[in-house]
Design a protein around this motif. Structure first.
Motif, PDB file in Angstrom:
ATOM      1  N   LEU A   1       0.836  -1.276  -0.121  1.00  0.00           N
ATOM      2  CA  LEU A   1      -0.212   0.078   0.067  1.00  0.00           C
ATOM      3  C   LEU A   1       0.557   1.148   0.179  1.00  0.00           C
ATOM      4  N   ASP A   2       2.120   1.243   0.636  1.00  0.00           N
ATOM      5  CA  ASP A   2       2.878   2.447   0.631  1.00  0.00           C
ATOM      6  C   ASP A   2       3.284   2.617  -0.691  1.00  0.00           C
ATOM      7  N   ILE A   3       3.734   1.658  -1.349  1.00  0.00           N
ATOM      8  CA  ILE A   3       4.345   1.717  -2.829  1.00  0.00           C
ATOM      9  C   ILE A   3       3.199   2.252  -3.756  1.00  0.00           C
ATOM     10  N   SER A   4       1.805   2.134  -3.494  1.00  0.00           N
ATOM     11  CA  SER A   4       1.063   2.605  -4.436  1.00  0.00           C
ATOM     12  C   SER A   4       0.451   4.089  -3.712  1.00  0.00           C
ATOM     13  N   SER A   5       0.825   4.183  -2.603  1.00  0.00           N
ATOM     14  CA  SER A   5       0.060   5.408  -2.214  1.00  0.00           C
ATOM     15  C   SER A   5       0.658   6.652  -2.645  1.00  0.00           C
ATOM     16  N   GLN A   6       0.232   8.042  -2.214  1.00  0.00           N
ATOM     17  CA  GLN A   6       0.789   9.255  -2.666  1.00  0.00           C
ATOM     18  C   GLN A   6       1.897   9.675  -2.041  1.00  0.00           C
TER      19      GLN A   6
ATOM     20  N   TYR B   1      -1.090   0.469 -11.381  1.00  0.00           N
ATOM     21  CA  TYR B   1      -0.841  -0.402 -10.371  1.00  0.00           C
ATOM     22  C   TYR B   1      -0.408   0.523  -9.169  1.00  0.00           C
ATOM     23  N   LEU B   2       0.404   1.692  -9.845  1.00  0.00           N
ATOM     24  CA  LEU B   2       0.864   2.485  -8.698  1.00  0.00           C
ATOM     25  C   LEU B   2       0.020   3.587  -8.461  1.00  0.00           C
ATOM     26  N   GLY B   3      -1.006   3.445  -8.003  1.00  0.00           N
ATOM     27  CA  GLY B   3      -1.849   4.369  -7.754  1.00  0.00           C
ATOM     28  C   GLY B   3      -2.241   5.759  -8.687  1.00  0.00           C
TER      29      GLY B   3
END
Ligand code: ADP
Ligand code: MG
Length: 449
Positions: free
Chosen positions: A373-378, A409-411
């Motif tokens: 979730l961190d990876i795809s977060s802002q 995939y990355l938000g």
């Protein structure tokens, strides 16, 4: 029983040592002054005899007032017959040395990975017992200790546990945990004299330890100069009777490109494996995790997870976390239906690991100790932006994912951001050998040969 508890109290034996070695002991026979005690497994007969034989003898003498001799036999090598009642399990907490936070940080230890949070099952009991024996008597018995097994089965957890245990017994001990990736990257820096880190300092750092734990040794295999340096580190420590603990995904004899001289050294001590957990152990691990996190989850749900996720304990924990997260997000009760919904992507019918963007994200997140979730977060802090750019690079390079897809995939990032990320990593790799090494290791983690 009195004898055992006396022994525990007087000699300040920790709960885990007590539970592992002493509690399973039973008096088999008393013949004049000869006391025979049974031990459950043959593997540790020698160790228990050496480490606890004398303590047991003097404690029996103190409690009974008679002189005696103590000998041990292995339980299942005896004719079947009723043994004495087992000791109760109300353990006495002993006084323990408080370990300073800085010692733990210097040693590179994760505070969560201790023996107390490690669930012992049929899949890992030998590895656990060996780790504990080494933790109690570092440098004295099994050197090196070589632990091997598949991904997510508890090797790293056990290694940290050994480190914590040793520091607790001896706060002055010099303990150092490193991954083989870090060892390699620091060696590269030292050779380049980067950050004023010289080869001499490198040697001092690694050779001046009482206990060196080196994790995932498979990642230095095939790198000649790293193997060479590790060989010398190993020898220096071994000759000084310092404890070395190594983990790997395979036993030494199956690591094909391992130099012979290293292979034979790895086999000097004790090699133990960890297997996949059976159903009971999976249940026990989920319950432990539930208790630690303060969750309260229906038994049917726990059973559902334990039945469907079999091979990897990290996934088992991830499943639990995911279910709890989904329930909080949707404000729904945790039921088997919710679990099915939450785990539909994780539970695959054939357990085959295809290389997908999700897998890349998962592995990179694990590697950097952050969440998918961190990876795809802002979030835009360095600790997250860098792994995120590595994900962009690896998705392109390994999966061939189109740029827009990577962005999704990355938000929901746009394709210029993705291009920028990939270019940044590519440029960096050209001038930074440690990043190339890390990328190489990540590729092996994503797609092991
Ligand atoms: P490995 O190093 O073998 O890949 P780890 O030690 O990183 O595996 O374990 C993966 C996760 O599973 C960690 O969070 C760890 O705490 C947990 N784990 C593994 N084995 C056990 C166990 N026997 N009891 C409790 N937790 C475990
Ligand atoms: Mg590990």
């Amino acid at each position: 029983d009195d004898i055992l508890f006396n022994l525990k109290e007087e000699h300040e034996i920790t709960d885990v040592s007590f539970k592992t070695w002493l509690l399973p002991l039973k008096v088999y026979s008393v013949n004049g002054e000869k006391v025979i005690v049974t031990v459950p497994d043959v593997e540790f007969l020698g160790y228990i005899r050496k480490k606890y034989g004398f303590l047991l003898k003097i404690t029996i003498e103190e409690v009974t007032g008679f002189e005696c001799s103590v000998d041990f036999v292995v339980e299942n090598q005896l004719p079947k017959e009723a043994a004495s009642a087992p000791a109760g399990n109300t353990l006495i907490t002993n006084t323990i040395n408080p370990v300073s936070q800085s010692a733990i940080i210097t040693a590179n230890l994760n505070p969560k990975y201790i023996f107390d949070t490690f669930v012992v099952g049929a899949n890992n009991n030998l590895a656990h017992a060996a780790s504990l024996a080494v933790a109690e008597s570092p440098g004295e018995i099994y050197n090196p200790l070589f632990i091997y097994g598949g991904v997510g089965l508890g090797k790293t957890h056990l290694m940290h546990s050994i480190g914590h245990f040793i520091l607790k017994n001896n706060p002055a001990a010099k303990v150092l945990y490193v991954t083989s990736e870090k060892f390699t990257n620091e060696l590269i820096d030292a050779i380049r004299n980067k950050n004023n880190f010289s080869p001499t300092e490198f040697r001092e750092k690694y050779r001046n330890n009482d206990v060196l734990l080196i994790d995932d040794i498979q990642f230095i295999i095939g790198k000649e100069s790293t193997q060479e340096e590790f060989f010398h580190t190993f020898n220096a420590l071994y000759e000084a009777k310092k404890q070395i603990i190594i983990s790997s995904d395979k036993p030494p004899k199956e690591i094909e490109t391992l130099e012979e001289r290293l292979r034979s050294r790895f086999e000097w001590g004790l090699t133990v494996d960890i297997q996949s957990p059976d159903y009971e152990t999976r249940m026990a691990i989920l319950r432990k995790k539930e208790e630690m996190e303060g969750y309260n989850i229906d038994n049917e749900v726990i059973k559902y997870i334990a039945t469907n996720i079999k091979s990897n304990i990290r996934e088992l924990e991830g499943a639990l976390t995911k279910i709890v997260a989904l329930s909080r997000l949707d404000n729904k009760e945790i039921t088997v239906e919710l679990a099915e919904e939450a785990l539909k992507d994780i539970i695959s019918p054939n357990d085959k690991r295809e290389v997908t963007p999700e897998l890349v994200i998962q592995v990179v997140a694990d590697h950097y100790g952050i969440t998918p979730l961190d990876i795809s977060s802002q979030k835009r802090n360095k600790e997250i932006v860098y792994p995120r750019q590595i994900v962009m690079y690896l998705c392109r390079e390994m999966v061939g994912t189109p740029l827009q897809m990577i962005g999704k995939y990355l938000g929901g990032r746009d394709h210029t951001t993705i291009i920028h990320g990939i270019e940044k990593i590519t440029a960096e790799m050209n001038k930074n050998d440690t990043l190339s090494n890390t990328i190489e290791i990540l590729k092996k983690k994503i797609s092991p040969q």
